[in-house]
Design a protein around this motif. Structure first.
Motif, PDB file in Angstrom:
ATOM      1  N   UNK A 141       0.870  -1.172   0.000  1.00  0.00           N
ATOM      2  CA  UNK A 141       0.000   0.000   0.000  1.00  0.00           C
ATOM      3  C   UNK A 141       0.908   1.224   0.000  1.00  0.00           C
ATOM      4  N   UNK A 142       0.857   1.985  -1.076  1.00  0.00           N
ATOM      5  CA  UNK A 142       1.724   3.155  -1.197  1.00  0.00           C
ATOM      6  C   UNK A 142       1.162   4.288  -0.347  1.00  0.00           C
ATOM      7  N   UNK A 143       2.014   4.857   0.489  1.00  0.00           N
ATOM      8  CA  UNK A 143       1.543   5.917   1.373  1.00  0.00           C
ATOM      9  C   UNK A 143       2.120   7.275   1.079  1.00  0.00           C
ATOM     10  N   UNK A 144       3.046   7.341   0.155  1.00  0.00           N
ATOM     11  CA  UNK A 144       3.614   8.639  -0.175  1.00  0.00           C
ATOM     12  C   UNK A 144       4.653   8.528  -1.267  1.00  0.00           C
ATOM     13  N   UNK A 145       4.545   9.386  -2.259  1.00  0.00           N
ATOM     14  CA  UNK A 145       5.511   9.433  -3.353  1.00  0.00           C
ATOM     15  C   UNK A 145       5.808  10.892  -3.669  1.00  0.00           C
ATOM     16  N   UNK A 146       7.066  11.239  -3.700  1.00  0.00           N
ATOM     17  CA  UNK A 146       7.445  12.616  -4.023  1.00  0.00           C
ATOM     18  C   UNK A 146       8.536  12.597  -5.090  1.00  0.00           C
ATOM     19  N   UNK A 147       8.541  13.625  -5.921  1.00  0.00           N
ATOM     20  CA  UNK A 147       9.530  13.747  -6.984  1.00  0.00           C
ATOM     21  C   UNK A 147      10.111  15.156  -6.959  1.00  0.00           C
ATOM     22  N   UNK A 148      11.420  15.229  -7.153  1.00  0.00           N
ATOM     23  CA  UNK A 148      12.107  16.512  -7.151  1.00  0.00           C
ATOM     24  C   UNK A 148      13.048  16.567  -8.350  1.00  0.00           C
ATOM     25  N   UNK A 149      13.371  17.774  -8.761  1.00  0.00           N
ATOM     26  CA  UNK A 149      14.329  17.946  -9.844  1.00  0.00           C
ATOM     27  C   UNK A 149      15.187  19.168  -9.569  1.00  0.00           C
ATOM     28  N   UNK A 150      16.309  19.196 -10.216  1.00  0.00           N
ATOM     29  CA  UNK A 150      17.209  20.346 -10.105  1.00  0.00           C
ATOM     30  C   UNK A 150      17.525  20.815 -11.505  1.00  0.00           C
ATOM     31  N   UNK A 151      17.453  22.114 -11.707  1.00  0.00           N
ATOM     32  CA  UNK A 151      17.652  22.643 -13.044  1.00  0.00           C
ATOM     33  C   UNK A 151      16.484  22.252 -13.921  1.00  0.00           C
ATOM     34  N   UNK A 152      16.748  22.026 -15.163  1.00  0.00           N
ATOM     35  CA  UNK A 152      15.708  21.614 -16.092  1.00  0.00           C
ATOM     36  C   UNK A 152      15.661  20.093 -16.173  1.00  0.00           C
ATOM     37  N   UNK A 153      15.406  19.483 -15.009  1.00  0.00           N
ATOM     38  CA  UNK A 153      15.360  18.018 -14.878  1.00  0.00           C
ATOM     39  C   UNK A 153      16.708  17.364 -15.138  1.00  0.00           C
ATOM     40  N   UNK A 154      17.799  18.125 -14.991  1.00  0.00           N
ATOM     41  CA  UNK A 154      19.109  17.500 -15.184  1.00  0.00           C
ATOM     42  C   UNK A 154      19.377  16.465 -14.097  1.00  0.00           C
ATOM     43  N   UNK A 155      18.981  16.800 -12.856  1.00  0.00           N
ATOM     44  CA  UNK A 155      19.121  15.864 -11.741  1.00  0.00           C
ATOM     45  C   UNK A 155      17.734  15.554 -11.201  1.00  0.00           C
ATOM     46  N   UNK A 156      17.513  14.309 -10.838  1.00  0.00           N
ATOM     47  CA  UNK A 156      16.193  13.885 -10.384  1.00  0.00           C
ATOM     48  C   UNK A 156      16.277  13.073  -9.105  1.00  0.00           C
ATOM     49  N   UNK A 157      15.220  13.178  -8.331  1.00  0.00           N
ATOM     50  CA  UNK A 157      15.150  12.453  -7.073  1.00  0.00           C
ATOM     51  C   UNK A 157      13.707  12.012  -6.877  1.00  0.00           C
ATOM     52  N   UNK A 158      13.497  10.732  -6.622  1.00  0.00           N
ATOM     53  CA  UNK A 158      12.162  10.203  -6.357  1.00  0.00           C
ATOM     54  C   UNK A 158      12.201   9.411  -5.059  1.00  0.00           C
ATOM     55  N   UNK A 159      11.240   9.658  -4.181  1.00  0.00           N
ATOM     56  CA  UNK A 159      11.199   8.973  -2.892  1.00  0.00           C
ATOM     57  C   UNK A 159       9.805   8.433  -2.651  1.00  0.00           C
ATOM     58  N   UNK A 160       9.733   7.223  -2.114  1.00  0.00           N
ATOM     59  CA  UNK A 160       8.455   6.562  -1.928  1.00  0.00           C
ATOM     60  C   UNK A 160       8.455   5.761  -0.628  1.00  0.00           C
ATOM     61  N   UNK A 161       7.340   5.803   0.089  1.00  0.00           N
ATOM     62  CA  UNK A 161       7.172   5.027   1.320  1.00  0.00           C
ATOM     63  C   UNK A 161       5.903   4.194   1.185  1.00  0.00           C
ATOM     64  N   UNK A 162       5.973   2.954   1.621  1.00  0.00           N
ATOM     65  CA  UNK A 162       4.834   2.046   1.496  1.00  0.00           C
ATOM     66  C   UNK A 162       4.798   1.102   2.686  1.00  0.00           C
ATOM     67  N   UNK A 163       3.730   0.356   2.806  1.00  0.00           N
ATOM     68  CA  UNK A 163       3.619  -0.630   3.880  1.00  0.00           C
ATOM     69  C   UNK A 163       3.068  -1.940   3.330  1.00  0.00           C
ATOM     70  N   UNK A 164       3.404  -3.032   4.007  1.00  0.00           N
ATOM     71  CA  UNK A 164       2.990  -4.371   3.593  1.00  0.00           C
ATOM     72  C   UNK A 164       2.319  -5.086   4.765  1.00  0.00           C
ATOM     73  N   UNK A 165       1.502  -6.059   4.483  1.00  0.00           N
ATOM     74  CA  UNK A 165       0.994  -6.911   5.554  1.00  0.00           C
ATOM     75  C   UNK A 165       2.072  -7.904   5.955  1.00  0.00           C
ATOM     76  N   UNK A 166       2.022  -8.362   7.195  1.00  0.00           N
ATOM     77  CA  UNK A 166       2.965  -9.389   7.644  1.00  0.00           C
ATOM     78  C   UNK A 166       4.417  -9.003   7.471  1.00  0.00           C
ATOM     79  N   UNK A 167       5.181  -9.921   6.896  1.00  0.00           N
ATOM     80  CA  UNK A 167       6.627  -9.707   6.714  1.00  0.00           C
ATOM     81  C   UNK A 167       6.965  -9.230   5.304  1.00  0.00           C
TER      82      UNK A 167
END
Length: 239
Positions: free
Chosen positions: A107-133
């Protein structure tokens, strides 16, 4: 790579005409023998409660914000994508799956995307959760793959990609963390793309981070981003 997370290839394919879209229970048996007292032995079994998935608030708290990043970065938006990646080696399949937008069972709980300049550098971060292990299983699969897989050929929308992997040192602070660099050669486009990846698990939560630098000199920034992501995620997951 044109998924939200694997946005690394998708970004490079957007900048130069591309765009980065870069898983306890247990039981205990207690036996009491009352034979000494002339009684019958009794057996009690109690199951440990299932791990609790992260809440929406915990996942939101674990995602990077613009204020966490160095100056020069800005928020951006990556479109969802349903592209799947097929690896030609079974041992490398978890890495190919990591490049996809969706994560089976999560279950995705958060996704963010960032860039620097004109998308020359990119950063994507995501947090999610699962049942059990599920979170631990997912991270373990990535760690196992990194121990045996050094490269593979994958297919994306009919195009062949030659991928090589380089393990990196992952920051501490979570139960599991794996970091590595993906180097992709897309002969059909005459393009080489490099991105840095992080996967970390804490309890029932998992985080993924993708970093695509403008050029090779930008790889040095990944350690800082990975440390920020792990610290924020761990704090949110531990609540």
């Amino acid at each position: 790579m044109r998924t939200r997370f694997s946005r690394g290839l998708a970004a490079a394919l957007a900048v130069s005409a591309l765009s980065l879209t870069a898983a306890c229970g247990g039981g205990s048996d207690d036996k009491a023998d009352g034979a000494a007292k002339g009684g019958k032995a009794t057996e009690k079994t109690s199951a440990a409660p299932a791990p609790t998935p992260l809440t929406a608030a915990q996942m939101k708290a674990g995602v990077l914000e613009l204020k966490d990043l160095p100056t020069g970065w800005k928020t951006s938006k990556a479109e969802p994508d349903t592209t799947t990646y097929k690896a030609d080696t079974a041992a490398c399949k978890p890495i190919a799956t990591l490049m996809e937008d969706k994560v089976a069972g999560a279950t995705i709980g958060g996704t963010v995307d960032f860039e620097r300049g004109n998308s020359e550098s990119l950063l994507s971060h995501q947090v999610m959760t699962f049942p059990g292990t599920g979170a631990a299983d997912y991270a373990t699969a990535i760690g196992t793959a990194l121990g045996t897989c050094t490269g593979f050929t994958a297919e994306m929308e009919g195009m062949k990609m030659k991928i090589t992997l380089q393990k990196l040192t992952a920051p501490q602070g979570t139960e599991q963390a794996h970091a590595f660099r993906i180097k992709m050669n897309i002969a059909d486009l005459g393009m080489d793309v490099e991105s840095n990846m992080l996967v970390a698990a804490q309890g029932t939560g998992l985080t993924r981070l993708a970093h695509v630098p403008a050029d090779a000199t930008g790889h040095k920034d990944f350690d800082g981003f990975a440390k920020l992501a792990v610290e924020k995620f761990a704090k949110g997951a531990k609540g």
